[in-house]
Design an enzyme around this catalytic site. Structure first.
Site, PDB file in Angstrom:
ATOM      1  N   GLY A  72      10.433  41.625  21.701  1.00 49.66           N
ATOM      2  CA  GLY A  72      10.248  40.179  21.652  1.00 49.66           C
ATOM      3  C   GLY A  72      11.144  39.431  22.634  1.00 49.66           C
ATOM      4  O   GLY A  72      10.693  38.509  23.320  1.00 49.66           O
ATOM      5  N   ASN A 152      11.446  32.212  12.353  1.00 48.79           N
ATOM      6  CA  ASN A 152      11.995  33.439  11.767  1.00 48.79           C
ATOM      7  C   ASN A 152      12.935  33.172  10.589  1.00 48.79           C
ATOM      8  O   ASN A 152      13.147  34.041   9.767  1.00 48.79           O
ATOM      9  CB  ASN A 152      12.720  34.255  12.841  1.00 48.79           C
ATOM     10  CG  ASN A 152      13.629  33.424  13.710  1.00 48.79           C
ATOM     11  OD1 ASN A 152      13.200  32.443  14.326  1.00 48.79           O
ATOM     12  ND2 ASN A 152      14.891  33.778  13.756  1.00 48.79           N
ATOM     13  N   GLN A 180       7.146  36.580  14.755  1.00 46.46           N
ATOM     14  CA  GLN A 180       7.104  36.590  13.287  1.00 46.46           C
ATOM     15  C   GLN A 180       5.681  36.467  12.742  1.00 46.46           C
ATOM     16  O   GLN A 180       5.461  36.665  11.547  1.00 46.46           O
ATOM     17  CB  GLN A 180       7.945  35.437  12.720  1.00 46.46           C
ATOM     18  CG  GLN A 180       9.443  35.626  12.875  1.00 46.46           C
ATOM     19  CD  GLN A 180      10.012  36.708  11.977  1.00 46.46           C
ATOM     20  OE1 GLN A 180       9.496  36.986  10.893  1.00 46.46           O
ATOM     21  NE2 GLN A 180      11.078  37.325  12.419  1.00 46.46           N
ATOM     22  N   SER A 200       6.533  41.767  18.977  1.00 40.48           N
ATOM     23  CA  SER A 200       7.488  42.864  18.907  1.00 40.48           C
ATOM     24  C   SER A 200       7.081  43.870  17.837  1.00 40.48           C
ATOM     25  O   SER A 200       6.754  43.490  16.709  1.00 40.48           O
ATOM     26  CB  SER A 200       8.874  42.302  18.589  1.00 40.48           C
ATOM     27  OG  SER A 200       9.795  43.352  18.430  1.00 40.48           O
ATOM     28  N   GLY A 201       7.126  45.161  18.188  1.00 39.77           N
ATOM     29  CA  GLY A 201       6.658  46.212  17.282  1.00 39.77           C
ATOM     30  C   GLY A 201       7.439  46.336  15.985  1.00 39.77           C
ATOM     31  O   GLY A 201       6.853  46.551  14.923  1.00 39.77           O
ATOM     32  N   HIS A 202       8.770  46.180  16.069  1.00 41.34           N
ATOM     33  CA  HIS A 202       9.564  46.474  14.870  1.00 41.34           C
ATOM     34  C   HIS A 202       9.482  45.387  13.795  1.00 41.34           C
ATOM     35  O   HIS A 202      10.054  45.530  12.723  1.00 41.34           O
ATOM     36  CB  HIS A 202      11.020  46.782  15.248  1.00 41.34           C
ATOM     37  CG  HIS A 202      11.858  45.593  15.616  1.00 41.34           C
ATOM     38  ND1 HIS A 202      12.700  44.989  14.722  1.00 41.34           N
ATOM     39  CD2 HIS A 202      11.983  44.903  16.777  1.00 41.34           C
ATOM     40  CE1 HIS A 202      13.329  43.982  15.327  1.00 41.34           C
ATOM     41  NE2 HIS A 202      12.906  43.911  16.568  1.00 41.34           N
ATOM     42  N   THR A 238       8.673  53.710  34.060  1.00 50.81           N
ATOM     43  CA  THR A 238       7.809  54.630  33.316  1.00 50.81           C
ATOM     44  C   THR A 238       7.634  54.131  31.887  1.00 50.81           C
ATOM     45  O   THR A 238       8.606  53.738  31.241  1.00 50.81           O
ATOM     46  CB  THR A 238       8.425  56.045  33.327  1.00 50.81           C
ATOM     47  OG1 THR A 238       8.547  56.453  34.689  1.00 50.81           O
ATOM     48  CG2 THR A 238       7.558  57.033  32.564  1.00 50.81           C
ATOM     49  N   CYS A 325      20.426  36.779  13.402  1.00 48.60           N
ATOM     50  CA  CYS A 325      21.071  36.701  14.708  1.00 48.60           C
ATOM     51  C   CYS A 325      22.398  35.983  14.635  1.00 48.60           C
ATOM     52  O   CYS A 325      23.240  36.123  15.507  1.00 48.60           O
ATOM     53  CB  CYS A 325      20.160  35.995  15.699  1.00 48.60           C
ATOM     54  SG  CYS A 325      18.525  36.687  15.693  1.00 48.60           S
TER      55      CYS A 325
HETATM   56  C1  LIG Z   1      12.917  39.210  16.195  1.00 49.60           C
HETATM   57  C2  LIG Z   1      12.487  38.026  16.993  1.00 49.60           C
HETATM   58  C3  LIG Z   1      12.602  38.014  18.394  1.00 49.60           C
HETATM   59  C4  LIG Z   1      13.247  39.154  19.161  1.00 49.60           C
HETATM   60  O1  LIG Z   1      12.480  40.303  19.127  1.00 49.60           O
HETATM   61  P1  LIG Z   1      13.171  41.719  19.538  1.00 49.60           P
HETATM   62  O2  LIG Z   1      12.035  42.666  19.611  1.00 49.60           O
HETATM   63  O3  LIG Z   1      14.133  42.035  18.437  1.00 49.60           O
HETATM   64  O4  LIG Z   1      13.839  41.498  20.845  1.00 49.60           O
HETATM   65  C5  LIG Z   1      12.151  36.909  19.083  1.00 49.60           C
HETATM   66  N1  LIG Z   1      11.606  35.856  18.438  1.00 49.60           N
HETATM   67  C6  LIG Z   1      11.474  35.829  17.094  1.00 49.60           C
HETATM   68  C7  LIG Z   1      10.838  34.655  16.452  1.00 49.60           C
HETATM   69  C8  LIG Z   1      11.914  36.899  16.329  1.00 49.60           C
HETATM   70  O5  LIG Z   1      11.794  36.872  15.003  1.00 49.60           O
END
Ligand SMILES: *Cc1c(COP(=O)(O)O)cnc(C)c1O
Length: 382
Positions: A72, A152, A180, A200-202, A238, A325
């Site tokens: 993200g 978030n 989010q 973002s994947g996680h 890569t 954060c």
């Molecule tokens: C978690 C988050 C990010 C950052 O994503 P990462 O993959 O951890 O770098 C950015 N924006 C929002 C709104 C998020 O919740």
């Protein structure tokens, strides 16, 4: 005992076991470099293409509009800097909001140092950005609007479709930090008329360190990483093949369960909110209506979030204070301050974020423990 209970899905989610299994072969047997012309490379290349299609389908985008990134933060950095730098000779004004993730806010602050002008829009008490304020801020010099799909910390969902209409009308680029929102609420990049969208994947049961930027075909943007021709010359290096495979599968799984999971989590959310509001001096931060299904953010009069968070952790409940954060810092949340709260009120905010493993029993046990801890703290203060 099922403890500890994880209630911090907005910070990160556990990697789904099936996804982990699907990724494994790409770390060993199918290790080829997608750029290689031989069969090892071809197999990896095809798998990456399949994942790109899976992710595109979730967003109603074309596969050629998906660019894999490291997550993200990178997607936010690339979208905002990339569009700003590619178009700086035409226009130099950027509009965002006061409640964005720091990946957006700090990027905008850096661009200010480079000579760009940035407007940080205010939000209302629920964390919703005002369309009127946006209309007033847009001028002939405005190049880009960057507004998050959902916050978030407080889970407030922003009026993205309305903003999309407005930016389209004015011929201004529109970037959405949807980290989010993706895989948690339905999103359609065409309907929202966005030019760029970060994910973002996680944050949806995929692996960490992989994400993507949706870029509408024709957007003026400079490459993020220079080097090889990967990601159509836009992001050299890569590919993180196992990560990409995991992200693609996470997108497919999310699409299949989205409606059902939204309903299930909304029920848990309302149960939790009702319980919290039974506590003397408790309030809910954010919107009661335009809210992510798994998010609850609350405060309790006279109870500081860092004290409560530690007590909850000792009792086996992992939640977050304000935002992950700002963990470890005593600064009140910039989001709650923007929503008009004073530092004291903002410093009592607790975020509970629920996900695929959360069940009713977790909510009920959490509420029992919360009531116990709050009366404990209040007893000590007497
Ligand atoms: C978690 C988050 C990010 C950052 O994503 P990462 O993959 O951890 O770098 C950015 N924006 C929002 C709104 C998020 O919740």
């Amino acid at each position: 005992m099922r403890h500890p209970v994880y209630l911090d899905y907005a910070a990160t989610t556990p990697l789904d076991k099936d996804i982990a299994e699907r990724m494994l072969p790409y770390m060993t047997g199918v290790f080829g470099n997608p750029s290689s012309l031989h069969s090892f490379g071809q197999e990896a290349r095809q798998a990456v293409a399949k994942a790109r299609g899976q992710l595109a389908a979730l967003l109603c985008a074309g596969p050629q509009e998906i660019f894999f990134t490291s997550g993200g933060s990178e997607s936010d950095n690339w979208a905002i800097k990339g569009i700003a730098l590619a178009n700086q000779n035409a226009r130099k004004h950027i509009i965002t909001t006061q409640i964005e993730h720091h990946a957006v806010l700090h990027t905008c602050a850096w661009l200010e140092q480079q000579g760009f002008r940035v407007t940080y829009l205010p939000v209302d008490v629920e964390g919703r950005v005002s369309i009127t304020a946006l209309k007033q801020a847009l001028d002939d010099d405005t190049l880009l609007v960057s507004i998050m799909a959902a916050n978030n910390e407080v889970g407030t969902i922003e009026p993205i479709e309305e903003i999309g209409v407005l930016t389209k009308e004015k011929g201004v680029y529109f970037h959405v930090d949807a980290v989010q929102a993706v895989a948690h609420i339905p999103l359609d990049v065409r309907k929202m008329q966005v030019d760029a969208l970060s994910l973002s994947g996680h944050k949806f049961y995929g692996p960490k360190g992989i994400g993507a930027l949706y870029l509408r075909q024709g957007v003026g943007i400079v490459p993020f990483m220079h080097g090889g021709a990967q990601e159509r010359n836009m992001r050299a290096g890569t590919e993180n093949v196992p990560g990409i495979i995991g992200l693609g599968m996470a997108a497919e799984l999310a699409a299949a369960s989205l409606a059902e999971e939204m309903e299930r989590l909304s029920v848990l959310r309302e149960r939790l909110i009702r319980g919290v509001l039974c506590i003397d001096g408790a309030w809910i931060n954010g919107s009661r209506v335009q809210r992510l299904p798994g998010n609850v953010n609350f405060g309790i009069q006279g109870i500081e979030s860092d004290v409560l968070l530690l007590r909850l952790d000792m009792a086996g409940f992992a939640v977050s204070g304000g935002s992950a954060c700002s963990a470890g810092s005593l600064e009140p949340s910039h989001v709650l301050l923007a929503m008009g709260q004073d530092a004291e009120k903002a410093n009592s905010a607790i975020r509970v974020s629920m996900g695929n493993k959360t069940v009713e029993q977790d909510v009920d046990e959490f509420l029992l423990e919360l009531q116990k801890i709050v009366s404990d703290i209040r007893e000590l203060k007497k």
